[in-house]
Design an enzyme around this catalytic site. Structure first.
Site, mmCIF file in Angstrom:
data_model
loop_
_atom_site.group_PDB
_atom_site.id
_atom_site.type_symbol
_atom_site.label_atom_id
_atom_site.label_comp_id
_atom_site.label_asym_id
_atom_site.label_seq_id
_atom_site.Cartn_x
_atom_site.Cartn_y
_atom_site.Cartn_z
ATOM 1 N N TRP A 33 25.282 19.194 8.648
ATOM 2 C CA TRP A 33 24.106 18.653 7.941
ATOM 3 C C TRP A 33 23.087 19.763 7.673
ATOM 4 O O TRP A 33 23.049 20.766 8.394
ATOM 5 C CB TRP A 33 23.455 17.524 8.750
ATOM 6 C CG TRP A 33 22.870 17.943 10.071
ATOM 7 C CD1 TRP A 33 23.514 18.000 11.279
ATOM 8 C CD2 TRP A 33 21.520 18.383 10.325
ATOM 9 N NE1 TRP A 33 22.661 18.446 12.263
ATOM 10 C CE2 TRP A 33 21.430 18.684 11.711
ATOM 11 C CE3 TRP A 33 20.383 18.547 9.526
ATOM 12 C CZ2 TRP A 33 20.246 19.131 12.302
ATOM 13 C CZ3 TRP A 33 19.211 19.006 10.117
ATOM 14 C CH2 TRP A 33 19.148 19.292 11.495
ATOM 15 N N GLU A 76 11.239 24.977 18.617
ATOM 16 C CA GLU A 76 12.361 25.310 17.730
ATOM 17 C C GLU A 76 11.996 26.469 16.794
ATOM 18 O O GLU A 76 12.842 27.306 16.475
ATOM 19 C CB GLU A 76 12.767 24.085 16.904
ATOM 20 C CG GLU A 76 13.301 22.908 17.707
ATOM 21 C CD GLU A 76 14.709 23.105 18.248
ATOM 22 O OE1 GLU A 76 15.331 24.152 17.950
ATOM 23 O OE2 GLU A 76 15.195 22.225 18.977
ATOM 24 N N GLU A 113 20.797 26.472 15.086
ATOM 25 C CA GLU A 113 19.486 26.131 15.653
ATOM 26 C C GLU A 113 18.362 26.236 14.616
ATOM 27 O O GLU A 113 17.395 25.484 14.659
ATOM 28 C CB GLU A 113 19.170 27.066 16.832
ATOM 29 C CG GLU A 113 19.947 26.765 18.097
ATOM 30 C CD GLU A 113 19.383 25.578 18.865
ATOM 31 O OE1 GLU A 113 18.194 25.248 18.693
ATOM 32 O OE2 GLU A 113 20.142 24.965 19.635
ATOM 33 N N HIS A 116 16.861 23.183 12.850
ATOM 34 C CA HIS A 116 16.016 22.217 13.577
ATOM 35 C C HIS A 116 14.536 22.432 13.254
ATOM 36 O O HIS A 116 13.819 21.489 12.923
ATOM 37 C CB HIS A 116 16.235 22.338 15.093
ATOM 38 C CG HIS A 116 17.655 22.121 15.500
ATOM 39 N ND1 HIS A 116 18.125 22.419 16.762
ATOM 40 C CD2 HIS A 116 18.712 21.634 14.811
ATOM 41 C CE1 HIS A 116 19.417 22.125 16.822
ATOM 42 N NE2 HIS A 116 19.789 21.659 15.650
ATOM 43 N N GLU A 166 19.558 23.801 26.938
ATOM 44 C CA GLU A 166 20.109 23.040 25.800
ATOM 45 C C GLU A 166 20.199 21.546 26.150
ATOM 46 O O GLU A 166 19.977 20.692 25.291
ATOM 47 C CB GLU A 166 21.492 23.577 25.410
ATOM 48 C CG GLU A 166 21.475 24.986 24.853
ATOM 49 C CD GLU A 166 21.046 25.066 23.383
ATOM 50 O OE1 GLU A 166 20.581 24.071 22.814
ATOM 51 O OE2 GLU A 166 21.191 26.160 22.813
ATOM 52 N N THR A 169 16.617 20.084 25.917
ATOM 53 C CA THR A 169 16.175 19.808 24.542
ATOM 54 C C THR A 169 16.939 18.626 23.959
ATOM 55 O O THR A 169 16.385 17.853 23.175
ATOM 56 C CB THR A 169 16.323 21.043 23.627
ATOM 57 O OG1 THR A 169 17.630 21.585 23.777
ATOM 58 C CG2 THR A 169 15.306 22.101 23.937
ATOM 59 N N ASP A 198 23.333 18.353 18.057
ATOM 60 C CA ASP A 198 23.551 19.807 18.012
ATOM 61 C C ASP A 198 23.290 20.426 19.384
ATOM 62 O O ASP A 198 24.060 21.260 19.872
ATOM 63 C CB ASP A 198 22.588 20.464 17.005
ATOM 64 C CG ASP A 198 23.020 20.293 15.552
ATOM 65 O OD1 ASP A 198 24.043 19.650 15.290
ATOM 66 O OD2 ASP A 198 22.296 20.830 14.677
ATOM 67 N N GLU A 199 22.167 20.029 19.987
ATOM 68 C CA GLU A 199 21.788 20.604 21.288
ATOM 69 C C GLU A 199 22.850 20.287 22.348
ATOM 70 O O GLU A 199 23.154 21.118 23.210
ATOM 71 C CB GLU A 199 20.421 20.064 21.748
ATOM 72 C CG GLU A 199 19.275 20.281 20.760
ATOM 73 C CD GLU A 199 18.831 21.723 20.616
ATOM 74 O OE1 GLU A 199 19.517 22.632 21.110
ATOM 75 O OE2 GLU A 199 17.780 21.942 19.983
ATOM 76 N N HIS A 202 25.774 22.619 21.941
ATOM 77 C CA HIS A 202 25.419 23.951 22.436
ATOM 78 C C HIS A 202 25.405 23.982 23.962
ATOM 79 O O HIS A 202 25.860 24.947 24.582
ATOM 80 C CB HIS A 202 24.063 24.381 21.864
ATOM 81 C CG HIS A 202 24.049 24.445 20.367
ATOM 82 N ND1 HIS A 202 22.881 24.457 19.622
ATOM 83 C CD2 HIS A 202 25.063 24.498 19.465
ATOM 84 C CE1 HIS A 202 23.191 24.521 18.335
ATOM 85 N NE2 HIS A 202 24.497 24.536 18.220
#
Length: 331
Positions: A33, A76, A113, A116, A166, A169, A198-199, A202
C-alpha cells in the site's frame, strides 16, 4: 576487543540469510500500500469534497487522541535518525563495494517505514485539528537532537531494541486505529491498523534475527538482552520537545497521555518482555557461560518484578496542554 570481533563474525556468518528475511518479512514495492491509497485524490474533481468529509469525520476524536496521533506521527517522521543509526551498526556495511545483505535490509525496511510518516503527516494536515507548525518544529527538534538508545554499535543490542520497539509501535498504532473506528472514523481506523500490520512484520523479522544470533553465540546474545533490559528500552522519541521546551519534557507528558488513554502502558512493556522471553526460549538455551546464566535468571524474574513496580506507579490524571493541539482538538 575479542567480544566485538565475535559479533562481527556472527553478523557475517548469518548475512546469507538476510535475503530470505527480506522475502519473508517485507512486501515488494509494487505490491504494498501507499499513502495515497488512504488520502483524498488531489487529481480528482471531488478532492475538496473528500477533504471536507475527512475533516468532518475527525471532529469527534478528542484531545488525548490528537496528542497521541501527533506523537506517533513525529516518532515516524524521525526515520532519518533511525536509518543512520542502524547503518552504523557493526556488521552492517554499505561501503564494501558489494551488496551487503544487512545494509540492503536497512534500506528496504526504511522504505517501508517511510510511508507511515508520510500518510500520518498528510492526514493531520488535512484534518485541521492540530497546529501543524508546532508539530513540524517538534519534528525538526527530534531530528536535530537525535537519540541514544543505549545500544552503541552492537548488533545484538540493536536487534533486541528493534524487536521490542516494533511491537510497541504495533500496539500503539493498532489501539489508535481501534479508537478512531469506535468514534466512527473508518478511514483513520483502517489507516492506523494497516500501519500496525507493517510494524508487526518488522517485529517478526527483528525477533528472528535475535533467534538466529542465539543459535550462533548464546552467551553473548543473552548478556546483550539482559543489558538492554537493565537500561530499560527507551522509546525512539524519548528526546521529544515542544518549541521553546527543554529536551525530553514533551515525551514524559505524552507518555502520561498514552498511559491514560490505554494506547501504550507499563503493562504492555511487561507483556512484550514476556513474549520475547518465550519466543527466544531463553529458559531452554544451553551452553551458557556463568555470567550469561546469571543474565538468564535476571531476565526470567524481570517480568514479575516489573509488574510489582508498575502496580505502585502513579500517573497524573490532569491533561498537560501541548502546543500541538488546542483544548478541544481544534485549531
Amino acid at each position: 576487543m575479542v567480544e566485538k570481533n565475535i559479533r562481527l563474525e556472527v553478523m557475517q556468518a548469518i548475512e546469507h540469510k538476510v535475503e530470505g528475511f527480506i522475502d519473508s518479512f517485507l512486501i515488494p514495492i509494487e505490491d504494498i500500500w501507499q499513502p495515497t491509497d488512504f488520502l483524498p485524490d488531489s487529481q480528482s474533481e471531488g478532492f475538496l469534497d473528500a477533504v471536507e468529509t475527512l475533516r468532518g469525520e475527525s471532529k469527534e476524536l478528542g484531545y488525548d487522541f490528537w496528542v497521541t496521533m501527533v506523537a506517533d506521527t513525529i516518532t515516524e517522521e524521525a526515520l532519518p535518525t533511525y536509518e543512520s543509526w542502524l547503518m552504523d551498526v557493526e556488521g552492517i556495511n554499505q561501503h564494501d563495494g558489494k551488496k551487503n545483505g544487512w545494509s540492503k535490509w536497512v534500506r528496504a525496511w526504511t522504505g517501508e517505514e517511510n510511508r507511515h510518516g508520510d500518510v500520518l503527516n498528510k492526514y493531520l494536515y488535512l484534518s485541521g485539528r492540530v497546529n501543524m507548525r508546532e508539530v513540524e518544529i517538534t519534528t525538526q527538534h527530534l531530528l536535530t537532537d537525535g537519540f541514544d538508545i543505549g545500544t552503541d554499535r552492537d548488533p545484538y543490542k540493536n536487534f533486541v531494541y528493534t524487536s521490542f520497539q516494533e511491537l510497541a509501535t504495533n500496539i500503539s498504532h493498532k489501539r489508535v486505529g481501534q479508537m478512531a473506528k469506535k468514534k466512527g472514523n473508518a478511514l483513520l481506523g483502517k489507516m492506523c491498523t494497516i500501519i500496525a500490520g507493517d510494524e508487526m512484520r518488522h517485529h517478526l523479522a527483528y525477533r528472528e534475527f535475535v533467534k538466529t544470533i542465539f543459535g550462533e553465540d548464546p552467551s553473548g546474545m543473552m548478556l546483550a538482552f539482559a543489558d538492554m533490559m537493565k537500561k530499560k528500552i527507551v522509546m525512539p522519541a524519548h528526546f521529544l520537545r515542544e518549541s521553546g521546551g527543554s529536551i525530553g519534557t514533551a515525551f514524559e507528558n505524552f507518555s502520561n497521555c498514552a498511559q491514560r488513554l490505554g494506547v501504550y502502558t507499563a503493562q504492555d512493556y511487561i507483556d512484550i518482555l514476556s513474549k520475547l522471553n518465550v519466543y527466544w526460549e531463553i529458559d531452554a538455551i544451553r551452553g551458557l557461560s556463568d555470567e550469561a546464566e546469571k543474565a538468564r535468571d535476571y531476565l526470567m524474574r524481570l517480568p514479575a518484578r516489573l509488574l510489582r513496580i508498575s502496580e505502585r506507579m502513579q500517573f497524573p490524571e490532569d491533561q498537560y496542554r501541548f502546543k500541538w493541539v488546542e483544548a478541544n482538538g481544534m485549531v
